[in-house]
Enzyme design. Structure first.
Site, PDB file in Angstrom:
ATOM      1  N   ARG A 218       0.768  -1.216   0.109  1.00 32.53           N
ATOM      2  CA  ARG A 218      -0.149   0.081  -0.167  1.00 32.53           C
ATOM      3  C   ARG A 218       0.972   1.274  -0.013  1.00 32.53           C
ATOM      4  O   ARG A 218       2.007   1.305   0.494  1.00 32.53           O
ATOM      5  CB  ARG A 218      -0.811   0.053   1.263  1.00 32.53           C
ATOM      6  CG  ARG A 218      -2.184  -1.030   1.079  1.00 32.53           C
ATOM      7  CD  ARG A 218      -3.084  -0.723   0.016  1.00 32.53           C
ATOM      8  NE  ARG A 218      -4.357  -1.449   0.182  1.00 32.53           N
ATOM      9  CZ  ARG A 218      -4.391  -2.510  -0.575  1.00 32.53           C
ATOM     10  NH1 ARG A 218      -3.449  -3.091  -1.290  1.00 32.53           N
ATOM     11  NH2 ARG A 218      -5.528  -3.264  -0.540  1.00 32.53           N
ATOM     12  N   GLU A 246      -2.889   8.542  -3.703  1.00 34.08           N
ATOM     13  CA  GLU A 246      -2.882   7.373  -4.884  1.00 34.08           C
ATOM     14  C   GLU A 246      -4.704   7.786  -5.150  1.00 34.08           C
ATOM     15  O   GLU A 246      -5.556   7.907  -4.426  1.00 34.08           O
ATOM     16  CB  GLU A 246      -3.034   6.124  -4.385  1.00 34.08           C
ATOM     17  CG  GLU A 246      -3.128   5.210  -5.493  1.00 34.08           C
ATOM     18  CD  GLU A 246      -2.912   3.591  -5.109  1.00 34.08           C
ATOM     19  OE1 GLU A 246      -3.925   2.853  -5.631  1.00 34.08           O
ATOM     20  OE2 GLU A 246      -2.169   3.234  -4.699  1.00 34.08           O
ATOM     21  N   HIS A 265      -1.257   0.723  -9.885  1.00 31.78           N
ATOM     22  CA  HIS A 265      -2.046  -0.171  -8.798  1.00 31.78           C
ATOM     23  C   HIS A 265      -2.804  -1.399  -9.751  1.00 31.78           C
ATOM     24  O   HIS A 265      -3.985  -1.624  -9.518  1.00 31.78           O
ATOM     25  CB  HIS A 265      -3.206   0.373  -8.168  1.00 31.78           C
ATOM     26  CG  HIS A 265      -3.529  -0.384  -6.832  1.00 31.78           C
ATOM     27  ND1 HIS A 265      -3.897   0.442  -5.647  1.00 31.78           N
ATOM     28  CD2 HIS A 265      -3.215  -1.644  -6.458  1.00 31.78           C
ATOM     29  CE1 HIS A 265      -4.074  -0.471  -4.745  1.00 31.78           C
ATOM     30  NE2 HIS A 265      -3.653  -1.654  -5.179  1.00 31.78           N
TER      31      HIS A 265
END
Length: 302
Positions: A218, A246, A265
């Site tokens: 993450r 993000e 991602h």
């Protein structure tokens, strides 16, 4: 029994189950009516708006089954009486494959060669190589195991790290001694209060010159400012599938920092993950309807 599912594909594999009513909610647009009647919720891959408020209205919820390994978005707001399960295992192949590809891409300078190709430039030079490297896997769970299987044959030494030590796996408290040995550091830890900012200035400073940081965990695990500072010094390189913030906004320093390869991602966004997710959802719902023990129940730290 009302179930909210994230896609028509999920509905198709569940709609034939007895007494099951599937409502598709993919996270876009307003929530469907009848949240208080939902017994099972399978959220979409990306978090939906106002998770806390939505779960607060789900007074009849008994099972929240994510399609992700991470559950940090939902865990703090889980209604009393509901069970939380994650999708451990379904993204192992895609994420492990991405990690291998990313580390090779950075070590062999593939992004730079791709840029030279667009310029029509024959930019011959020696590159790094994965062979004879030490790969440190931080967060050695099912994805870490899948990554190690894929690294078999690349002639590397794998060092395993988990939250607590076990046979063949170092504890996270040993990182200061392990980081200087690693040529590649792969982050696979879950997002928890303990892992937030784990990769700070001290962590990065402990990495050896020329090492590669690979983040498939993450974005919040890494202190972005500290990473940008190290990248600008040219001391380490990085491959990032996740960032903080993000999505990474236009003009952010990470876009132009030297030695960094960024993907949006996508590590687990593969057909293999999709197929395995649908198999998990069906098997989990069959277990739930039969009153059998569920898979991947989240209890205690994870």
């Amino acid at each position: 029994m009302k179930i909210w599912v994230p896609s028509r594909a999920a509905a198709d594999v569940l709609c034939d189950l007895p007494e099951v009513e599937c409502v598709v909610y993919d996270g876009t647009g307003p929530h469907p009516a009848g949240a208080e009647e939902v017994e099972v919720w399978i959220p979409p891959l990306m978090p939906v708006p106002d998770v806390a408020g939505l779960l607060g209205r789900m007074t009849g919820l008994r099972l929240l089954q994510t399609v992700t390994a991470g559950v940090e978005t939902y865990r703090p707001h889980l209604p009393e009486g509901a069970v939380l399960c994650n999708a451990r295992g379904v993204h192992d192949a895609g994420t492990a494959e991405w990690a291998v590809g990313a580390m090779i891409a950075v070590l062999r300078d593939f992004p730079e060669f791709a840029a030279a190709q667009r310029r029509g430039e024959w930019a011959y030079r020696h590159t790094g190589v994965l062979a004879d490297s030490t790969v440190l896997i931080v967060g050695y769970g099912s994805i870490g195991e899948a990554l190690e299987r894929r690294l078999d044959g690349f002639e590397v030494d794998v060092v395993r790290v988990a939250r607590t030590a076990r046979d063949g796996v170092h504890g996270q408290d040993e990182l200061p001694e392990l980081l200087p040995r690693a040529d590649v550091v792969v982050l696979l830890v879950p997002s928890t209060p303990e892992t937030a900012g784990l990769v700070d200035a001290a962590f990065l400073a402990a990495m050896k010159d020329g090492a590669v940081l690979v983040n498939a965990a993450r974005g919040g695990v890494v202190d972005t400012g500290a990473l940008v500072a190290e990248l600008r010094r040219g001391r380490i390189r990085a491959a990032l599938d996740v960032t903080d913030p993000e999505p990474l906004p236009p003009g952010h320093p990470l876009w132009t920092a030297p030695g960094v390869f960024v993907t949006p991602h996508v590590a687990g966004s593969t057909p293999a993950s999709g197929r395995r997710t649908l198999r998990l959802l069906r098997s989990q719902l069959l277990r739930y309807l039969a009153g059998e023990p569920l898979k991947n129940v989240i209890t205690g730290p994870y």
